[in-house]
Design an enzyme around this catalytic site. Structure first.
Site, PDB file in Angstrom:
ATOM      1  N   HIS A 180       0.493  -8.066  11.881  1.00 33.60           N
ATOM      2  CA  HIS A 180       1.372  -6.903  11.938  1.00 33.60           C
ATOM      3  C   HIS A 180       0.864  -5.809  11.011  1.00 33.60           C
ATOM      4  O   HIS A 180       0.449  -6.084   9.894  1.00 33.60           O
ATOM      5  CB  HIS A 180       2.798  -7.294  11.515  1.00 33.60           C
ATOM      6  CG  HIS A 180       3.741  -6.126  11.420  1.00 33.60           C
ATOM      7  ND1 HIS A 180       4.464  -5.824  10.290  1.00 33.60           N
ATOM      8  CD2 HIS A 180       4.072  -5.173  12.337  1.00 33.60           C
ATOM      9  CE1 HIS A 180       5.197  -4.751  10.506  1.00 33.60           C
ATOM     10  NE2 HIS A 180       4.984  -4.332  11.736  1.00 33.60           N
ATOM     11  N   SER A 181       0.862  -4.564  11.500  1.00 34.32           N
ATOM     12  CA  SER A 181       0.566  -3.400  10.677  1.00 34.32           C
ATOM     13  C   SER A 181      -0.817  -3.512  10.047  1.00 34.32           C
ATOM     14  O   SER A 181      -1.805  -3.612  10.744  1.00 34.32           O
ATOM     15  CB  SER A 181       1.659  -3.223   9.619  1.00 34.32           C
ATOM     16  OG  SER A 181       1.536  -1.987   8.962  1.00 34.32           O
ATOM     17  N   MET A 182      -0.911  -3.524   8.694  1.00 37.05           N
ATOM     18  CA  MET A 182      -2.217  -3.513   8.030  1.00 37.05           C
ATOM     19  C   MET A 182      -3.038  -4.737   8.376  1.00 37.05           C
ATOM     20  O   MET A 182      -4.270  -4.688   8.395  1.00 37.05           O
ATOM     21  CB  MET A 182      -2.080  -3.437   6.512  1.00 37.05           C
ATOM     22  CG  MET A 182      -1.685  -4.750   5.849  1.00 37.05           C
ATOM     23  SD  MET A 182      -2.243  -4.814   4.131  1.00 37.05           S
ATOM     24  CE  MET A 182      -1.668  -6.438   3.657  1.00 37.05           C
ATOM     25  N   THR A 214      -3.481  -6.171  11.097  1.00 39.48           N
ATOM     26  CA  THR A 214      -4.274  -6.012  12.293  1.00 39.48           C
ATOM     27  C   THR A 214      -5.641  -5.458  11.931  1.00 39.48           C
ATOM     28  O   THR A 214      -6.634  -5.756  12.580  1.00 39.48           O
ATOM     29  CB  THR A 214      -3.577  -5.075  13.297  1.00 39.48           C
ATOM     30  OG1 THR A 214      -3.464  -3.766  12.736  1.00 39.48           O
ATOM     31  CG2 THR A 214      -2.200  -5.588  13.648  1.00 39.48           C
ATOM     32  N   HIS A 271       8.741   0.124  13.901  1.00 38.59           N
ATOM     33  CA  HIS A 271       7.597  -0.588  13.343  1.00 38.59           C
ATOM     34  C   HIS A 271       7.903  -2.068  13.093  1.00 38.59           C
ATOM     35  O   HIS A 271       7.008  -2.907  13.118  1.00 38.59           O
ATOM     36  CB  HIS A 271       7.186   0.078  12.027  1.00 38.59           C
ATOM     37  CG  HIS A 271       5.919  -0.437  11.444  1.00 38.59           C
ATOM     38  ND1 HIS A 271       4.735  -0.496  12.155  1.00 38.59           N
ATOM     39  CD2 HIS A 271       5.637  -0.937  10.207  1.00 38.59           C
ATOM     40  CE1 HIS A 271       3.778  -0.989  11.391  1.00 38.59           C
ATOM     41  NE2 HIS A 271       4.306  -1.281  10.202  1.00 38.59           N
TER      42      HIS A 271
END
Length: 284
Positions: free
Chosen positions: A112-114, A116, A251
């Site tokens: 998730h988010s960073m 990735t 998000h």
């Protein structure tokens, strides 16, 4: 022992607590699923911890073994030593330490988010993200399916932003006084909601289970926020065979409303990871 499982309890899936020894302390996390389930490594976003997957994992295929970790400086894991950047290559090294400790040979990824971005380092075998040639030579063979939840996208950044991130870290290190702010639990909830407006209040409570430390007079956040966030260098989307799915939500939709995301993640895991590996046994 380098890796320790402890505190078993029963929910919809068997939940265990994980501790992996690293040179500066430990990386901690949670594990759901059967002992010989298909390994799925789950890594949280920039300001989160492994609690971000707490509501999603119970809705995913029960044949899998989900390993969600708090990376260094997050949740219950140890902070890095003073002067050491929280850079993406360092997070890649953390992932490798966990993978080695658990003796994983082949696994799937949910990021998730960073995180990735971390996994784009992990799975790419060519292009501008070849920071560690030895990693890029090994990791593509280890990862069979990659699920990116609300990623940054496939957009490279320039050296100016990288330098800005480093300068911010140096400025933080050079501060003469670094006071730890103590909050009441209610104020901590307010602060996290203000910093992450896409979170529901229930999701905030979930993240705070691993995101604050109790001290005299209240609590303080365990997360180290001053990090080298701008050190990104990603390949184009054309470098990957990929499918894009859009769902309604913000998000943190995977945490706020996991029932919206779970069917797509489950289908991908079943068709890309479980379909060809049912005859294999994975020890974790």
């Amino acid at each position: 022992e380098r890796v320790l499982f402890y505190g078993v309890r029963h929910v919809e899936l068997v939940l265990m607590y994980l501790s992996v020894r690293v040179p500066w302390g430990e990386i901690r996390g949670q594990v759901w699923g059967p002992d010989h389930g298909r390994p799925v490594l789950c890594l949280h976003g920039w300001a989160d911890n492994c609690g971000t997957f707490k509501t999603l994992i119970p809705l995913l295929p029960k044949e899998c073994r989900y390993v969600a970790v708090d990376l260094a400086g997050h949740g219950l894991s140890s902070h890095r030593p003073p002067g050491v950047f929280y850079s993406f290559p360092a997070y890649v090294a953390d992932v490798r330490r966990v993978v080695d400790a658990l003796q994983l040979e082949k696994f799937s990824i949910i990021g998730h988010s960073m995180e990735t971005v971390v996994f784009l380092y992990v799975v790419s075998s060519c292009g501008p993200i070849c920071v560690f040639p030895q990693f890029t030579a090994l990791y593509p063979e280890m990862v069979d399916a990659l699920i990116l939840l609300d990623t940054f996208g496939f957009v490279p950044t320039d050296s100016v932003r990288t330098m800005q991130g480093m300068e911010e870290m140096f400025q933080f290190e050079n501060k003469k006084e670094k006071k730890t702010r103590v909050y009441s639990y209610e104020k901590a909830v307010e602060r996290l909601l203000a910093a992450n407006p896409t979170l529901s209040e229930e999701s905030v409570h979930i993240l705070l289970e691993r995101g604050i430390v109790q001290v005299d007079g209240g609590t303080f956040f365990s997360l180290l926020l001053h990090s080298q966030r701008n050190n990104l260098s990603l390949p184009s989307a054309e470098s990957f065979q990929h499918t894009v799915v859009k769902v309604p939500g913000g998000h943190h939709v995977h945490l706020n409303k996991p029932e919206v995301v779970a069917p797509f993640v489950s289908n991908f895991l079943r068709t890309k990871a479980l379909a060809w590996s049912r005859s294999r046994v994975h020890k974790l």
